[in-house]
Design a protein around this motif. Sequence first.
Motif, PDB file in Angstrom:
ATOM      1  N   PRO A   1      44.633  35.146  41.613  1.00  0.00           N
ATOM      2  CA  PRO A   1      43.029  35.706  41.562  1.00  0.00           C
ATOM      3  C   PRO A   1      42.085  35.074  41.789  1.00  0.00           C
ATOM      4  CG  PRO A   1      44.133  35.484  39.102  1.00  0.00           C
ATOM      5  CD  PRO A   1      45.220  35.168  40.340  1.00  0.00           C
ATOM      6  N   LEU A   2      40.891  35.410  42.219  1.00  0.00           N
ATOM      7  CA  LEU A   2      39.681  34.534  42.552  1.00  0.00           C
ATOM      8  C   LEU A   2      39.119  34.077  41.485  1.00  0.00           C
ATOM      9  CD1 LEU A   2      38.528  36.705  45.397  1.00  0.00           C
ATOM     10  CD2 LEU A   2      39.776  34.961  45.545  1.00  0.00           C
ATOM     11  N   LEU A   3      39.133  34.690  40.082  1.00  0.00           N
ATOM     12  CA  LEU A   3      38.274  34.517  39.004  1.00  0.00           C
ATOM     13  C   LEU A   3      39.125  33.927  37.774  1.00  0.00           C
ATOM     14  CD1 LEU A   3      35.271  34.534  38.477  1.00  0.00           C
ATOM     15  CD2 LEU A   3      35.400  36.684  37.657  1.00  0.00           C
TER      16      LEU A   3
ATOM     17  N   GLY B   1      40.421  52.402  42.397  1.00  0.00           N
ATOM     18  CA  GLY B   1      39.772  51.433  42.984  1.00  0.00           C
ATOM     19  C   GLY B   1      39.437  50.214  41.795  1.00  0.00           C
ATOM     20  N   ALA B   2      39.117  50.711  40.683  1.00  0.00           N
ATOM     21  CA  ALA B   2      38.640  49.628  39.531  1.00  0.00           C
ATOM     22  C   ALA B   2      39.883  49.068  39.287  1.00  0.00           C
ATOM     23  CB  ALA B   2      38.202  50.398  38.544  1.00  0.00           C
ATOM     24  N   GLY B   3      40.965  49.604  38.962  1.00  0.00           N
ATOM     25  CA  GLY B   3      42.156  48.888  38.647  1.00  0.00           C
ATOM     26  C   GLY B   3      42.625  47.817  39.496  1.00  0.00           C
ATOM     27  N   LEU B   4      42.391  48.244  40.950  1.00  0.00           N
ATOM     28  CA  LEU B   4      43.172  47.431  41.941  1.00  0.00           C
ATOM     29  C   LEU B   4      42.263  46.061  42.249  1.00  0.00           C
ATOM     30  CD1 LEU B   4      44.013  50.100  44.809  1.00  0.00           C
ATOM     31  CD2 LEU B   4      45.774  48.423  43.357  1.00  0.00           C
TER      32      LEU B   4
ATOM     33  N   GLN C   1      42.387  43.773  39.076  1.00  0.00           N
ATOM     34  CA  GLN C   1      43.857  43.116  39.267  1.00  0.00           C
ATOM     35  C   GLN C   1      43.402  41.926  40.440  1.00  0.00           C
ATOM     36  OE1 GLN C   1      46.977  45.464  41.159  1.00  0.00           O
ATOM     37  NE2 GLN C   1      48.382  44.343  39.371  1.00  0.00           N
ATOM     38  N   ALA C   2      42.911  42.211  41.484  1.00  0.00           N
ATOM     39  CA  ALA C   2      42.887  41.358  42.627  1.00  0.00           C
ATOM     40  C   ALA C   2      41.652  40.078  42.328  1.00  0.00           C
ATOM     41  CB  ALA C   2      42.513  42.007  43.772  1.00  0.00           C
ATOM     42  N   LEU C   3      40.876  40.577  41.649  1.00  0.00           N
ATOM     43  CA  LEU C   3      39.750  39.609  41.227  1.00  0.00           C
ATOM     44  C   LEU C   3      39.956  38.596  40.143  1.00  0.00           C
ATOM     45  CD1 LEU C   3      36.510  41.514  41.597  1.00  0.00           C
ATOM     46  CD2 LEU C   3      37.046  39.700  43.039  1.00  0.00           C
TER      47      LEU C   3
ATOM     48  N   VAL D   1      29.587  36.484  41.227  1.00  0.00           N
ATOM     49  CA  VAL D   1      28.766  37.560  41.741  1.00  0.00           C
ATOM     50  C   VAL D   1      29.455  38.444  42.363  1.00  0.00           C
ATOM     51  CG1 VAL D   1      27.396  37.819  43.735  1.00  0.00           C
ATOM     52  CG2 VAL D   1      27.180  35.738  42.375  1.00  0.00           C
ATOM     53  N   VAL D   2      30.795  38.494  43.003  1.00  0.00           N
ATOM     54  CA  VAL D   2      31.598  39.504  43.436  1.00  0.00           C
ATOM     55  C   VAL D   2      31.801  40.567  42.301  1.00  0.00           C
ATOM     56  CG1 VAL D   2      33.583  40.331  44.536  1.00  0.00           C
ATOM     57  CG2 VAL D   2      32.046  38.545  45.762  1.00  0.00           C
ATOM     58  N   PHE D   3      32.566  39.794  41.322  1.00  0.00           N
ATOM     59  CA  PHE D   3      32.722  40.557  40.054  1.00  0.00           C
ATOM     60  C   PHE D   3      31.807  41.405  39.511  1.00  0.00           C
ATOM     61  CE2 PHE D   3      33.656  41.615  35.719  1.00  0.00           C
ATOM     62  CZ  PHE D   3      35.025  41.749  35.422  1.00  0.00           C
ATOM     63  N   ILE D   4      30.444  40.983  39.467  1.00  0.00           N
ATOM     64  CA  ILE D   4      29.316  41.622  38.864  1.00  0.00           C
ATOM     65  C   ILE D   4      28.888  42.839  39.626  1.00  0.00           C
ATOM     66  CG2 ILE D   4      26.785  41.515  38.165  1.00  0.00           C
ATOM     67  CD1 ILE D   4      27.338  38.687  37.428  1.00  0.00           C
ATOM     68  N   ILE D   5      28.864  42.650  40.999  1.00  0.00           N
ATOM     69  CA  ILE D   5      28.564  43.525  42.167  1.00  0.00           C
ATOM     70  C   ILE D   5      29.439  44.728  41.964  1.00  0.00           C
ATOM     71  CG2 ILE D   5      28.299  44.206  44.654  1.00  0.00           C
ATOM     72  CD1 ILE D   5      27.416  41.453  45.122  1.00  0.00           C
ATOM     73  N   ILE D   6      30.783  44.452  41.938  1.00  0.00           N
ATOM     74  CA  ILE D   6      31.864  45.427  42.176  1.00  0.00           C
ATOM     75  C   ILE D   6      31.878  46.229  40.659  1.00  0.00           C
ATOM     76  CG2 ILE D   6      34.367  45.899  42.268  1.00  0.00           C
ATOM     77  CD1 ILE D   6      34.188  43.649  44.361  1.00  0.00           C
ATOM     78  N   PHE D   7      31.736  45.632  39.726  1.00  0.00           N
ATOM     79  CA  PHE D   7      31.813  46.280  38.429  1.00  0.00           C
ATOM     80  C   PHE D   7      30.395  47.222  38.222  1.00  0.00           C
ATOM     81  CE2 PHE D   7      31.355  46.190  33.696  1.00  0.00           C
ATOM     82  CZ  PHE D   7      32.646  46.949  33.176  1.00  0.00           C
ATOM     83  N   ALA D   8      29.613  46.785  38.720  1.00  0.00           N
ATOM     84  CA  ALA D   8      28.085  47.590  38.653  1.00  0.00           C
ATOM     85  C   ALA D   8      28.279  48.707  39.684  1.00  0.00           C
ATOM     86  CB  ALA D   8      26.907  46.731  39.291  1.00  0.00           C
TER      87      ALA D   8
END
Lengths: 65, 473, 54
Positions: free
Chosen positions: B5-7, B146-149, B152-154, B319-326
């Motif tokens: 995972p990236l995070l 998409g949220a689950g995937l 999981q990846a992040l 930043v990516v986590f926040i963008i995608i979660f939002a």
Amino acid sequence: MPLLITCPTIATATALATAPAPETQWLLPANLFRLVVVGSVIGLTVATLVIVLIWLKEWRQGQLW
Amino acid sequence: MTEAPLLDAGIAWFLLVAFSVLWIALGVWWGKRGKGDADDYLLAGRNIGLALSTATLMASWVTGNTTLAAPEVGYTLGLWGMLGYALAGLGLFLFAPLAIRIKRLMPTARTSGDFVRLRYGRVCWAVFLLITMAYTLGFLITQGMGAGLLLQALSGFDYRLGMVCVIGVSTTYTLFGGMRGVVGTDFIQSLLIMALLVLVAVLGYSRISVEEVYVALEAEHPSRLNMLLPAGLLFAWNTGLFSMGEVFHNNIWWSRVFASRPSVVFRSFILGGLAWTTVPIVTGAIALMALATNLDVPQVNMVFPLITAELLGSGGAVVVFIIIFASLTSTLDSLLAASADLIAEDVVAHWLRPGISDAQIRQAARLVVVGLGLLTMLLSWQYITSMYQLLLFTGALVASTIWPIAMGLYWPQANRQAATAAMVVGSITGLLAYVLVAPYCAALVSAAVSAAVMGLGSHWNPERFDWRQLAGR
Amino acid sequence: MQTEWCMTELQQALLIFAIGAVVTLTTVIMIARGHARWHGRDPYDDPSRAASHD
């Protein structure tokens, strides 16, 4: 928009995009490429600022809702 | 999925809990501000200003996929991928004039279903409801999956945990906050998405110049700069027509029209469209850096998180986590709220239990929000790749509604039999094109056939519709 | 042979691109005409009805 829908298209597209370069290709010139990239970033920045400024104005005038 | 995972899991948990608490608290707080009647719960009191209206359009149209699939098509198709994806902004632009007409014609209406029922009668309304339900369900499921995937990846979260968290948070604040909660949180979410995307693009391109990217693409990947790339040409207009079908028919956009002040309706769709159009180009341009730097991208739909983490380190992953979660929550809340309005108003109040009170409609909408949230979790429980194939079908369905909706708003000659036939025949031919020709033709064929049926049918047998019938609800 | 295949692919793509542009443009024109038709009018006062009364 829900563009997970592009996945099957992309499978084909990737194959086409990685195929040997066709004779009929027209590459976008460097200056236009720069215009697209820089222009979009400036556009998004301006859009963000405009929304914030409108919000500030409407908030001060009590017109948000 | 990427291997690692990236995070860091601790940071990911902190971000997840912090933003979940924030959205729910804000949603509940905004929900308590209104008068408490059905119009307030369903449409935020019908007096939203330009800033909130524009931001909620922007946030709803930037889905989790816009921040992932747009970079993906930028990476695979290059410029045509970015520009073609940006054509989805056409839906918002072209809905702006329709929105003024809707607002003036139907001052007390609540849903897109109200228009179809009053304008074209119950048979057409039933066909329309089938189309919009099929689309909404597909859209909800892809967002849930998409949220689950993505989580999981992040972050290494279990697929189901991430999926349940994101859907659960969106459902909770939509339930308690209604449209006020959705619009309020959408404002913050859209600003977060826009500002952070600008940050990533500016920081990224300060490390590799635009010229360096161009030179690398020209040398190694010239197809990405080729404006005659066949796959790119095929992709472009289908996206534009699909977006028109999505926006013209779906109650997400109609509910924004009803919820906004009359003076801001047109401007909010134009501004929202302009703002949104830049997003696929910016995210695509970020993805092109991955090609220029020869970054190893094992799974192409993860190109945006990968290049951001590569360029900006662990801060980039945050930043990516926040963008995608939002992006995910702002789309899910809008879908849940608008679909709940549609079901409560059209199915319950106008079909199953005619004559129910406003308070009962409000209660029905709340129950539907919970029901839809649970249904989305259930249907997203098992990740099925063929769902994406299935979702392509909805392009054929929604594109068949473009002409019936637009003509029905402007021309009294637009007749109900033609509208019903246009939706049915357009959908069928679009689906046939999907199967027999190619998936990218589905929306195009559906829109073309539906337009021909609607135009010719109304020309040969014009209706003399009395517009005052639309003044009620 | 390879070149011929590529050209066919491109021609097909250009054809579909052109059809897509025509369908989109037609839709834009229909909406623009509709918008102009109602601009500045009472939303229920149909211009064609007024014309038929004249």
